[in-house]
Design an enzyme around this catalytic site. Structure first.
Site, short mmCIF file in Angstrom:
data_model
loop_
_atom_site.label_atom_id
_atom_site.label_comp_id
_atom_site.label_asym_id
_atom_site.label_seq_id
_atom_site.Cartn_x
_atom_site.Cartn_y
_atom_site.Cartn_z
N ARG A 189 37.99 30.35 43.81
CA ARG A 189 37.96 28.40 44.54
C ARG A 189 39.25 28.61 45.96
NH1 ARG A 189 40.73 26.49 39.47
NH2 ARG A 189 40.65 24.81 40.09
N CYS A 247 48.16 24.22 42.41
CA CYS A 247 46.96 25.04 41.40
C CYS A 247 46.22 23.91 41.27
CB CYS A 247 47.82 25.14 40.14
SG CYS A 247 48.05 23.43 38.78
#
Length: 303
Positions: A189, A247
Site C-alpha cells: 500500500r 496509517c
C-alpha cells in the site's frame, strides 16, 4: 507486588504502557481497576471477554461520525461523557485490550493519553494471549454493560495538544529535518502497488514518509522487546526524536506510537485523518514506488 482488596486506584499504578496477562490476572477484581475491550470490526462485540470488561467502542460512540473520515477522535466533551457513562473515574487504573492481539487497543490507549489520562496500559497479546494462558473468560452478551455503569463516573478530559494532529502539522513535519513521519501500512500500500481498501483514495504515500508496517514491530500479536523496537525506529529515523505516525484510518498508527513509547521516544504525534484524509483527491502530494522500510520480525504487513 500485591494489592490488598479495597486498595484505592492511586495505589495501583501501571508499570508502563504495556502489561502482560499474568500482571492483569493477579489484579483482576481489584477496586479501581477497569478492563476495557477496545475491539473493532469482526472482533467487536464478541461474546467472550475478560471477566468484567467494558466496551470501549471505537467503531461506535468513541469516534466522531460527524464527518466522512473513519475513526476520528471525538471532541473532549463527548469523550468524557462516554467515559463517565461507563463509570470511569479519574482515580481508576485502566487496562485496554482487543480480540486481535494488539490492534485497536493501542488506539484506545493513545486516545486516553491524549485526554490526559496516564494510568492506562495495553494488554500485550490481547485476548489471544489471555486465552493462551488458560485464564478465565466471561461469555454471553453483556448486560447493559454491567453493574459498574449504574453509577456515573467522574472522568475528566484534559486535552493534550499535539497528541493528535492534522494534515497541516504532518506537512510541516515532512519538511522538518528534525522530525520523522512513519507510515504503518503494508509495503504494498505504501508503494501504491496494492489497492486501498477504502474506495476513492489514491495509492502511494506522503513524499518523505518512512514505511514501518505495524506487524513488523510485533510477534504473534505481542510487542517486540524494547531493544528491537528501538533498533527498528532508529534504523529509519536516525537521530531524529520527534516522530509522527500515520496509517489507513488512525488505528494502527497508534501501534507505532506504542512501540516508540516503549522504545523510549517521547515526542510523539498521531495523524488522526491518516491516509483516509491524505489519500483523497486533493493537492496533498502523493509518491509511489520506492520505499524506506525496516524488516524486524520478518512477518508480512497485512493491513
Amino acid at each position: 507486588m500485591s494489592f490488598a482488596a479495597g486498595s484505592p486506584a492511586a495505589q495501583l499504578p501501571v508499570p508502563g504502557p504495556l502489561v502482560g496477562a499474568d500482571w492483569l490476572a493477579r489484579r483482576l477484581g481489584t477496586p479501581g481497576l477497569v478492563v476495557l475491550d477496545a475491539s473493532i470490526a469482526a472482533h467487536r462485540g464478541a461474546e467472550r471477554r475478560i471477566p468484567g470488561a467494558l466496551p470501549f467502542d471505537i467503531d461506535g460512540a468513541l469516534s466522531d461520525h460527524s464527518g466522512p473520515l473513519p475513526h476520528m477522535m471525538p471532541a473532549a466533551e463527548r469523550f468524557a461523557a462516554e467515559m463517565r457513562a461507563l463509570g470511569i473515574d479519574d482515580a481508576d487504573t485502566l487496562v485496554v485490550y482487543d480480540g486481535a492481539g494488539i490492534y485497536s487497543s493501542a488506539r484506545a490507549w493513545w486516545m486516553l493519553r491524549a485526554m490526559g489520562f496516564d494510568r492506562v496500559a495495553v494488554l500485550d497479546g490481547g485476548l489471544p494471549a489471555w486465552c493462551a494462558a488458560g485464564l478465565p473468560l466471561e461469555e454471553g452478551v453483556p448486560e447493559a454493560v454491567g453493574v459498574r455503569v449504574r453509577l456515573q463516573g467522574d472522568f475528566t478530559a484534559r486535552v493534550r495538544p499535539g497528541h493528535f494532529v492534522g494534515c497541516g502539522e504532518v506537512s510541516a513535519a515532512l519538511a522538518d529535518p528534525a522530525s520523522a513521519v512513519f507510515d504503518a501500512r503494508s509495503r504494498e500500500r505504501f508503494r501504491g502497488t496494492a489497492a486501498e481498501p477504502r474506495p476513492g483514495l489514491r495509492g502511494g504515500h506522503m513524499p518523505g514518509a518512512l514505511n514501518l508496517p505495524f506487524t513488523e514491530i510485533q510477534n504473534n500479536g505481542r510487542m517486540l522487546p524494547t531493544s528491537a523496537l528501538r533498533a527498528a525506529f532508529a534504523a529509519l529515523a536516525g537521530e531524529r526524536e520527534r516522530l509522527y505516525f500515520s496509517c489507513g484510518s488512525g488505528v494502527t498508527a497508534c501501534i507505532l506510537a506504542l512501540g516508540a513509547e516503549l522504545a523510549g521516544y517521547r515526542e510523539l504525534s498521531v495523524y488522526d485523518g491518516s491516509w483516509s484524509e491524505w489519500g483523497l483527491p486533493s493537492d496533498l502530494p502523493v509518491a509511489t514506488g520506492g520505499e524506506v522500510s525496516c524488516a524486524v520480525s520478518g512477518e508480512p504487513a497485512t493491513r
